[in-house]
Write an enzyme that holds these catalytic residues in place. Structure first.
Site: not given
Length: 333
Positions: A21, A25, A34, A71, A146
């Site tokens: 990552r 963010r 974003r 992703d 998921y």
């Protein structure tokens, strides 16, 4: 390139560093981008995916690798799964897989066509980058969880229930075939190595892993033509089984000391394993934690310095830079 030398367990001038990552963010430039674009739109727009991949490389030019911004769930959309990302909650699937009939409905994706933007982003990046580019995909168990749970889960009760039914191997076969193809197409587009993320595999027992996950991960890893990194979280009970499934490099999470993990894994390259929370500490304390990882690595060939999971959004930029510089300085030959 020192990362690829470490992957092959060759001598390096200093320990290579990258972060899971590392584009994300905690970076103001990412947050600005974003504000205008949803995450899946970024993943599926080659120029945007390339831009986000390059952001940490521009900010921290001493990083030893870039990892493609994407992703793991982009792969299931062409299979007929409806995914959206809910702010503050993560992915949400509106048509979860609840039965064998649902498994049968899953499409065999035309990856070359339907994920072409992902591979186009790789081609853009290979013209820009001077460091290796890593691709990745989710492992079948994690993708299955998921699809069955409909999103993140605490106990994975629905997944564990389906694991014991005839639907499970059919689902895993479909997912493993798609993951294998996705990683091979990333390699064909130009990535130098790929990482298989089994983010939720630590929620199964060793027997469950052996019976219900190992063979499908092995199938994927053994089909690749570039080096592979095999990573999961909460995997201390599964290390030897995951090693046996395959991987040029074994990723180690932060819940087990690196030297203990390496002793159990044996003669393989190892990636890890600073606790991401250490990056939130005052700089001096953060670097003490880095030194502990390096001490446990003991200068052995095949160490790639990384976190034991991904960078958190609260991470100070200056700590990321300090860790990169500190690892390189401490391990310089």
């Amino acid at each position: 390139m020192r990362l690829l030398q470490a992957v092959r367990k060759q001598p390096v001038d200093r320990t290579p560093v990258w972060f899971m990552r590392q584009a994300g963010r905690y970076m103001p430039e990412y947050r600005e981008l974003r504000k205008k674009h949803q995450i899946l739109d970024v993943c599926m727009t080659p120029e945007l995916a390339a831009e986000v991949t390059l952001q940490p490389i521009r900010r921290f030019p001493e990083l030893d690798a870039a990892i493609l911004f994407s992703d793991i769930l982009v792969l299931v959309r062409p299979m007929g799964i409806q995914v959206e990302f809910i702010k503050g909650e993560g992915p949400s699937i509106s048509n979860p897989v609840m039965s064998e009939a649902d498994v049968d409905k899953l499409k065999v994706p035309d990856l070359d066509k339907e994920l072409k933007p992902v591979y186009d982003a790789i081609r853009i990046l290979k013209k820009e980058l001077k460091v290796p580019l890593l691709g990745f995909a989710g492992a079948p168990f994690t993708l299955a969880s998921y699809l069955i749970e409909g999103g993140p889960s605490e106990g994975f009760a629905k997944t564990k229930a389906m694991m014991k039914t005839p639907a499970w191997p059919k689902l895993m076969d479909k997912l493993a075939a798609a993951v294998t193809g996705h990683l091979r197409l990333q390699a064909a587009a130009g990535v130098d190595a790929v990482q298989l993320f089994d983010s939720w595999i630590g929620h199964v027992t060793p027997d469950e892993y052996r019976l219900h996950a190992q063979m499908w991960s092995a199938m994927i890893l053994r089909a690749q033509r570039v080096p592979t990194i095999h990573f999961g979280t909460k995997t201390a009970p599964l290390l030897e089984l995951m090693r046996d499934a395959g991987g040029t490099v074994m990723g180690v999470d932060f819940r087990i000391p690196l030297d203990e993990a390496w002793k159990r894994l044996g003669d393989v390259a190892v990636q890890g394993n600073l606790d991401p929370a250490a990056l939130l500490l005052p700089k001096a304390e953060c670097l003490k934690a880095v030194d502990d990882v390096l001490k446990r690595a003991a200068g052995r060939k095949g160490h790639i310095f990384n976190l034991g999971h991904g960078i958190t959004p609260e991470t100070p930029m200056e700590n990321v830079e300090a860790v990169i510089q500190h690892v390189h300085a401490r391990t310089a030959k």
